[in-house]
Design a protein around this motif. Structure first.
Motif, PDB file in Angstrom:
ATOM      1  N   HIS A 136      57.738  32.111   0.740  1.00  0.00           N
ATOM      2  CA  HIS A 136      58.151  31.592   1.979  1.00  0.00           C
ATOM      3  C   HIS A 136      58.667  30.133   1.623  1.00  0.00           C
ATOM      4  O   HIS A 136      58.996  29.291   2.828  1.00  0.00           O
ATOM      5  CB  HIS A 136      56.892  31.494   3.056  1.00  0.00           C
ATOM      6  CG  HIS A 136      56.603  32.794   3.491  1.00  0.00           C
ATOM      7  ND1 HIS A 136      56.000  33.790   2.761  1.00  0.00           N
ATOM      8  CD2 HIS A 136      56.997  33.324   4.624  1.00  0.00           C
ATOM      9  CE1 HIS A 136      55.801  34.846   3.557  1.00  0.00           C
ATOM     10  NE2 HIS A 136      56.427  34.697   4.754  1.00  0.00           N
ATOM     11  N   GLY A 137      59.252  29.780   0.641  1.00  0.00           N
ATOM     12  CA  GLY A 137      59.776  28.580   0.441  1.00  0.00           C
ATOM     13  C   GLY A 137      59.279  27.260  -0.062  1.00  0.00           C
ATOM     14  O   GLY A 137      59.651  26.486  -0.328  1.00  0.00           O
ATOM     15  N   ASP A 197      58.379  23.546   7.650  1.00  0.00           N
ATOM     16  CA  ASP A 197      59.420  22.634   8.289  1.00  0.00           C
ATOM     17  C   ASP A 197      58.623  21.117   7.960  1.00  0.00           C
ATOM     18  O   ASP A 197      59.433  20.266   8.012  1.00  0.00           O
ATOM     19  CB  ASP A 197      59.474  22.717   9.821  1.00  0.00           C
ATOM     20  CG  ASP A 197      60.426  24.048   9.877  1.00  0.00           C
ATOM     21  OD1 ASP A 197      61.229  24.354   9.080  1.00  0.00           O
ATOM     22  OD2 ASP A 197      60.491  24.663  11.017  1.00  0.00           O
ATOM     23  N   LEU A 198      57.480  21.067   7.992  1.00  0.00           N
ATOM     24  CA  LEU A 198      56.657  20.024   7.884  1.00  0.00           C
ATOM     25  C   LEU A 198      56.353  19.345   6.482  1.00  0.00           C
ATOM     26  O   LEU A 198      56.750  18.339   6.170  1.00  0.00           O
ATOM     27  CB  LEU A 198      55.139  19.769   8.511  1.00  0.00           C
ATOM     28  CG  LEU A 198      54.418  18.630   8.548  1.00  0.00           C
ATOM     29  CD1 LEU A 198      54.815  17.419   9.071  1.00  0.00           C
ATOM     30  CD2 LEU A 198      52.796  18.947   8.925  1.00  0.00           C
ATOM     31  N   ILE A 199      56.176  20.402   5.699  1.00  0.00           N
ATOM     32  CA  ILE A 199      55.641  19.977   4.152  1.00  0.00           C
ATOM     33  C   ILE A 199      57.054  19.946   3.552  1.00  0.00           C
ATOM     34  O   ILE A 199      56.861  19.183   2.346  1.00  0.00           O
ATOM     35  CB  ILE A 199      54.637  20.948   3.822  1.00  0.00           C
ATOM     36  CG1 ILE A 199      53.505  21.121   4.502  1.00  0.00           C
ATOM     37  CG2 ILE A 199      54.652  21.052   2.296  1.00  0.00           C
ATOM     38  CD1 ILE A 199      52.550  22.254   4.406  1.00  0.00           C
ATOM     39  N   PRO A 203      55.181  18.910  -3.656  1.00  0.00           N
ATOM     40  CA  PRO A 203      54.678  19.632  -4.706  1.00  0.00           C
ATOM     41  C   PRO A 203      53.370  20.150  -4.159  1.00  0.00           C
ATOM     42  O   PRO A 203      52.533  19.305  -3.626  1.00  0.00           O
ATOM     43  CB  PRO A 203      54.629  18.974  -5.680  1.00  0.00           C
ATOM     44  CG  PRO A 203      55.546  18.010  -5.643  1.00  0.00           C
ATOM     45  CD  PRO A 203      55.580  17.727  -4.265  1.00  0.00           C
ATOM     46  N   ILE A 204      53.004  21.363  -4.516  1.00  0.00           N
ATOM     47  CA  ILE A 204      51.703  22.018  -3.832  1.00  0.00           C
ATOM     48  C   ILE A 204      51.010  22.618  -5.121  1.00  0.00           C
ATOM     49  O   ILE A 204      51.478  23.108  -5.865  1.00  0.00           O
ATOM     50  CB  ILE A 204      51.958  23.106  -2.949  1.00  0.00           C
ATOM     51  CG1 ILE A 204      52.444  22.805  -1.543  1.00  0.00           C
ATOM     52  CG2 ILE A 204      50.537  23.939  -2.718  1.00  0.00           C
ATOM     53  CD1 ILE A 204      52.945  23.820  -0.595  1.00  0.00           C
ATOM     54  N   LEU A 246      47.611  33.674  -2.825  1.00  0.00           N
ATOM     55  CA  LEU A 246      48.202  32.599  -1.992  1.00  0.00           C
ATOM     56  C   LEU A 246      49.363  31.907  -2.698  1.00  0.00           C
ATOM     57  O   LEU A 246      50.269  31.588  -1.819  1.00  0.00           O
ATOM     58  CB  LEU A 246      46.889  31.544  -1.794  1.00  0.00           C
ATOM     59  CG  LEU A 246      47.260  30.312  -0.769  1.00  0.00           C
ATOM     60  CD1 LEU A 246      47.796  30.623   0.281  1.00  0.00           C
ATOM     61  CD2 LEU A 246      46.112  29.445  -0.997  1.00  0.00           C
ATOM     62  N   ALA A 247      49.406  31.625  -3.916  1.00  0.00           N
ATOM     63  CA  ALA A 247      50.595  31.222  -4.523  1.00  0.00           C
ATOM     64  C   ALA A 247      51.745  32.163  -4.199  1.00  0.00           C
ATOM     65  O   ALA A 247      52.896  31.686  -3.905  1.00  0.00           O
ATOM     66  CB  ALA A 247      50.411  31.014  -5.896  1.00  0.00           C
ATOM     67  N   LYS A 248      51.561  33.488  -4.484  1.00  0.00           N
ATOM     68  CA  LYS A 248      52.649  34.018  -4.022  1.00  0.00           C
ATOM     69  C   LYS A 248      53.337  34.270  -2.710  1.00  0.00           C
ATOM     70  O   LYS A 248      54.380  34.012  -2.481  1.00  0.00           O
ATOM     71  CB  LYS A 248      52.468  35.842  -4.511  1.00  0.00           C
ATOM     72  CG  LYS A 248      53.133  36.911  -4.125  1.00  0.00           C
ATOM     73  CD  LYS A 248      52.751  38.309  -4.575  1.00  0.00           C
ATOM     74  CE  LYS A 248      53.817  39.321  -4.277  1.00  0.00           C
ATOM     75  NZ  LYS A 248      54.058  39.567  -2.916  1.00  0.00           N
ATOM     76  N   LEU A 249      52.374  34.215  -1.560  1.00  0.00           N
ATOM     77  CA  LEU A 249      52.640  33.957  -0.191  1.00  0.00           C
ATOM     78  C   LEU A 249      53.352  32.806  -0.042  1.00  0.00           C
ATOM     79  O   LEU A 249      54.516  32.898   0.617  1.00  0.00           O
ATOM     80  CB  LEU A 249      51.324  34.087   0.432  1.00  0.00           C
ATOM     81  CG  LEU A 249      51.664  33.861   1.901  1.00  0.00           C
ATOM     82  CD1 LEU A 249      52.313  35.099   2.593  1.00  0.00           C
ATOM     83  CD2 LEU A 249      50.531  33.415   2.749  1.00  0.00           C
ATOM     84  N   LEU A 250      52.996  31.706  -0.455  1.00  0.00           N
ATOM     85  CA  LEU A 250      53.923  30.578  -0.301  1.00  0.00           C
ATOM     86  C   LEU A 250      55.139  30.439  -1.099  1.00  0.00           C
ATOM     87  O   LEU A 250      56.040  29.848  -0.552  1.00  0.00           O
ATOM     88  CB  LEU A 250      52.800  29.207  -0.745  1.00  0.00           C
ATOM     89  CG  LEU A 250      51.490  29.205   0.090  1.00  0.00           C
ATOM     90  CD1 LEU A 250      50.756  27.724  -0.497  1.00  0.00           C
ATOM     91  CD2 LEU A 250      51.828  28.949   1.560  1.00  0.00           C
TER      92      LEU A 250
END
Length: 471
Positions: A357-358, A330-332, A336-337, A350-354
């Motif tokens: 989750h959108g 909701d914040l971010i 781009p990450i 970590l990339a997969k998890l993120l």
């Protein structure tokens, strides 16, 4: 093959799309570039974790610069010495003599002798077939009250077999004493950072009144060596696995490899291992074998969760993770990450998890993929084919254009440096994260990094994140 400077300057970024990437090495090997990002730990940092021990390196002067600077930057000059090998020593076949006499001279100059010496021999000793057995025997004869630990600074071997830091972790594990077993204790070994106080392992063992100890809890060498009395050894960091397995075999202890990760299913399995094998083992002990400081009857009844209770607790943990990730998203938003392989042993996880989750993960900086992440690699290849993998050590990295338009959130120091962003999670090597709590902590760190600028150019060149520094 040599390449002109002009050709290097005209080179472009060598990224590869996830859909085109090959496992486990997506990029061609060759000449390597070392970005000015030094938060990860080297063998000097790792060895300084051994309480009361000093380090002595025996090497040519050209290779000493890095280790000397590391000790100086840590304010640990009093625990570091060196013995210089010169060309004439090699030609005259005096390597054994120089090693023995040099180390002896260092120790004889000390007002107080250390209880242990981490003695680092190097590539030259291998090349010349140095009789290291004789070296250690003679030093042991001269200094019977000192434990000499066989360590190696031999990076020429890192492409084949164990790396120098894996060998060091093995040597540190080999220091553990074969003392009588304490059934209600666990030693977590092979890591560079203490587990967070809120980490799942700590919480689960604490709930079951199982004592957990790490090297960071030890003030003396004797305390550290007595960590070998634990009935169970746990390793959470991949480079420590080999050494701690060997220590567990030598001391006939139970061993569990429970790596920090970002997959709910894998973490749930680790919970089942801790509760179903480590804690239940304690619960089954006769009352007389439990620690005296606990109420035996009541605590044995509470010691192990039933299968239903464990499943319910895991569901609650996952719901808490989902809430933390949603709060971060909701914040971010669609910012781009970028992620790099130095922030955590499981960057693709970590990339997969993120992505699941959108979050808008655009790039992962790494040079090879761990075998532990093959499943994540395959998932990303299918579900995130446009994700970019970018190397960090190719020489073209010196001249790639850094930075991008708009705000970028980096997770890791190299990701921050290559992206030239002040918004980054300043962490290396997992930083003590573990389990469901580790996922929630990462979400919190991402929020913090998104809101607060950091001085990237000042922070990332500092050696050994988390160590005392005089820089």
């Amino acid at each position: 093959m040599l390449r002109s400077v002009r050709e290097l300057k005209e080179s472009k970024e060598q990224s590869v799309l996830m859909k085109d990437a090959h496992f486990p090495v997506p990029f061609r090997p060759g000449l390597e570039f070392n970005a000015p990002v030094h938060g990860t730990w080297n063998i000097v940092h790792i060895g300084m974790n051994v309480p009361e021990a000093i380090q002595i390196y025996v090497c040519g002067i050209n290779c000493m610069r890095g280790v000397v600077l590391t000790a100086a930057e840590m304010n640990c000059q009093d625990r570091f010495s060196l013995v210089i090998l010169e060309e004439k020593d090699l030609l005259e076949g005096r390597v054994e003599e120089i090693t023995i006499e040099g180390v002896s001279d260092v120790l004889n100059r000390l007002e107080k002798k250390p209880p242990a010496v981490l003695l680092f021999t190097v590539c030259t000793h291998h090349f010349l077939g140095c009789d290291l057995k004789h070296v250690y025997q003679e030093l042991g004869r001269r200094f019977p009250d000192i434990l000499f630990v066989k360590c190696y600074m031999d990076p020429i071997m890192q492409k084949h077999g164990l790396t120098p830091d894996q060998k060091l972790r093995y040597a540190m594990g080999n220091m553990l004493l074969p003392e009588p077993v304490k059934p209600d204790t666990v030693s977590v070994l092979g890591c560079d950072f203490p587990l967070d106080e809120t980490a799942d392992i700590r919480m689960l063992l604490r709930k079951n009144h199982v004592e957990m100890k790490e090297i960071f809890d030890c003030k003396t060498l004797k305390e550290y060596r007595r960590m070998g009395s634990a009935e169970t050894f746990i390793c959470t960091y991949p480079p420590g696995r080999h050494g701690i397995i060997q220590a567990a075999k030598r001391l006939d202890r139970s061993f569990y490899y429970l790596p920090s990760c970002f997959g709910y299913e894998e973490i749930a399995e680790q919970w089942e291992t801790i509760c179903g094998e480590i804690c239940r083992k304690k619960a089954a002990l006769p009352a007389g074998e439990l620690s005296e400081e606990i109420d035996r009857e009541n605590d044995r009844e509470k010691a192990a969760l039933s299968a239903e209770e464990l499943e319910a607790e895991i569901r609650q943990q996952i719901l808490a993770c989902e809430a933390a990730l949603k709060d971060a998203l909701d914040l971010i938003g669609e910012t781009p990450i970028v992620i790099d392989g130095t922030v955590h042993p499981r960057p693709l996880g970590l990339a997969k998890l993120l992505l699941e989750h959108g979050f808008s993960v655009k790039r992962v900086h790494l040079d090879a993929v761990s075998k532990e992440e093959q499943a994540e690699f395959d998932w990303l290849k299918e579900n995130a084919p446009e994700l970019l993998l970018t190397p960090t050590i190719q020489p073209e990295g010196r001249v790639w254009q850094r930075g991008s338009e708009g705000k970028v959130l980096a997770i890791g120091q190299k990701a921050a440096w290559f992206s030239a962003t002040p918004y980054f999670v300043n962490m290396v090597q997992g930083g003590g994260l573990w389990g469901f709590d580790g996922i929630r902590r990462m979400a919190a760190l991402m929020k913090e990094a998104f809101l607060e600028k950091k001085d990237t150019e000042d922070l990332v060149p500092r050696k050994g994140l988390g160590c005392e520094s005089c820089v």
